[in-house]
Design a protein around this motif. Sequence first.
Motif, short mmCIF file in Angstrom:
data_model
loop_
_atom_site.label_atom_id
_atom_site.label_comp_id
_atom_site.label_asym_id
_atom_site.label_seq_id
_atom_site.Cartn_x
_atom_site.Cartn_y
_atom_site.Cartn_z
N ARG A 62 4.55 -2.53 -2.16
CA ARG A 62 3.87 -3.63 -3.21
C ARG A 62 2.76 -3.29 -3.86
O ARG A 62 2.71 -3.54 -5.12
CB ARG A 62 3.89 -4.94 -2.36
CG ARG A 62 5.09 -5.62 -1.80
CD ARG A 62 4.77 -6.96 -1.13
NE ARG A 62 4.40 -7.79 -2.14
CZ ARG A 62 5.21 -8.67 -2.97
NH1 ARG A 62 6.44 -8.18 -2.77
NH2 ARG A 62 4.73 -9.45 -3.69
N ALA A 65 3.61 -0.53 -6.22
CA ALA A 65 4.55 -1.16 -7.63
C ALA A 65 3.52 -1.91 -8.46
O ALA A 65 3.78 -2.26 -9.40
CB ALA A 65 5.47 -2.20 -7.24
N GLY A 66 2.49 -2.29 -8.09
CA GLY A 66 1.51 -3.34 -8.61
C GLY A 66 1.47 -4.55 -8.73
O GLY A 66 0.89 -5.49 -9.37
N LEU A 67 2.36 -5.08 -7.72
CA LEU A 67 2.64 -6.51 -7.41
C LEU A 67 1.24 -7.07 -6.74
O LEU A 67 1.09 -8.28 -6.87
CB LEU A 67 3.76 -6.78 -6.47
CG LEU A 67 5.23 -6.40 -7.17
CD1 LEU A 67 6.18 -6.38 -6.19
CD2 LEU A 67 5.61 -7.29 -8.36
N LEU A 91 10.37 -0.90 -7.80
CA LEU A 91 10.40 -1.23 -6.32
C LEU A 91 11.99 -1.75 -5.70
O LEU A 91 12.33 -2.48 -6.59
CB LEU A 91 9.51 -2.08 -5.93
CG LEU A 91 9.38 -2.81 -4.48
CD1 LEU A 91 9.42 -1.59 -3.26
CD2 LEU A 91 8.32 -3.49 -4.18
#
Lengths: 261, 332
Positions: A62, A65-67, A91
Amino acid sequence: MALAFDQDFSRNLTLTIDNVSHGYDLADRRLQVLDNILITVEAGEFVALLGPSGCGKSTLLRLAAGLEKPSTGALKEDGRTIEKPDPDRILVFQEASLFPWLTVRKNIAAGLDARGVLKEQAHRIDEVLKLVKLEAFADAYPHQLSGGMAQRVAIARALVNDPKLLLLDEPFGRLDSLTRLSMQQELTRLWRAAGFTALLVTHDVEEALLLADRVIVFSDRPARIVAELAVDKPHPRRRDDADLVHLRQTLLQRLGVADDV
Amino acid sequence: MSDAVHSNFGAVSGANSLRNTILWRDGLLAAASWGGAATITYALPDVISWGATNLFATVIGVGALLFLVLSVAVPRLGERTKTLAHYGPWFIAIGLWFATWEIVTAKLGWLPKPFFSPPQGLLHVYITDWERLLICVTYTARLWVLGFFSGVAVGFVAGVALGWSKRFAYWGMPVLKLIGPVPASAWIPCTFFIFPSTFHASIFLVALASGIPVAILTAAGVGQVNRTYYDVARTLGADNRYLIFKVAIPASLPNVFVGLFMGLYYSFAVLVVAEMLGAKFGLGWYLQFNTAYSAYANVYAALIIMALICAGLVRLLFILRDRLLGWQKGII
């Protein structure tokens, strides 16, 4: 750092996980999930993260992914800090998480639609449908698909965007063992054809050995790197290959065998 | 009766099945029950004059003849009359209902005038007062369409905002929960002051009745959307606009439809109150006006029209839902 152009024009990136620690504030205490993780995934490399369930591997994906942003440390793509989600890094979740209100074709088109390039790149949808062998199901709704088909759509939905980095969070964990075998083969084929960088989270030792160039073993929470192991075997690999069986023993020992696998 | 049901499924054997292929048994029984009702209506005297007695007898008599023709025609037309054949038992029951209704009201007077009306009483209303009823239907349709659609539009937008934005929910949710249970008639004093005309006030009441359930259920729907869908969309490059319009809204549409069905029923229930506000025509007005004069036959006649219109709209909403939510099949 991979500064040179890749010889085969494939799109990929170098992912640097630079001293990342991460945790969550619970009601009464702080839950530390990642402890000082340092990994560099080279451009085009396939790395598997292996560790017990719930150890924080998914959190790392995560972050990549930059979430979410890490508590300390930084994640970098080709040297630039990752701040937010970007379709270059996609992702794929454990559940296929297809949008149930869209057909297979429109699910795959979602990324192109979101970026406003659907018109120019609509032809790619048919290409990836063919790639995951689901041309016949283009107009089906997700509830009409089997688990394996849905996961293939999820992978197609990622690949249609031509990602430089594919993050896979136990993508085959929920599939039956036969489907899993064929999906693993397919993923290897797709990775070799497209040349993206791949980071796979799994708790399946064989899966890690079959797919990855390098296997990184995580400890229980908070996750630390306890071992790192290069898998220097050409594809396609056989799961009963003597070297792989030997590596499997080593990894199982590192994981404390009886505990999880 | 149970035989009649069986023959629908063609599951009867031997001599029966032979007869079934020649005649539609339910049609024959319906013809008998309708014919019986017609005979009772025509032959027995009414305790009080209702008007239209002979006309009603003729109408259901024609109905009986029609069923007689159909009982021969249906087996020969096959597939095309499947729906008709399906409702066979209902046709029989309606004939029996007419006969019973006729006996206990007009013929024996057990259920007396003016509180009850035999079917010919309603028929009499329709043939003598149809012009006014038609005007009333038109007025109500105008009020309902304006009220329902504006209410649903505002309720939907408010619901999405409430479900999506934490700050909006912080201020909006308590207000919505407070005004939600307030009965429509309680708004009348305020609406008189706020709106330029009573017609606007009426529209507001209908809009409120239909908008609030839509707002509450839309907000709940948007709030319940699986977080993973947002994460998936964000990694695919979606901005907020995409997340709202292409993830949150479609994902919450099943809830929105529940709100629409509730709003539809509430909006009909509130019509009577809304048309209290100085309306000159309208079904709600018609109901009140005739209740005041104890003209209950007119009240029943108008109620039947309202019920039929409401049922028709519910049917339309179902069709719309099935078209938009086809993807849900197999999920629920």
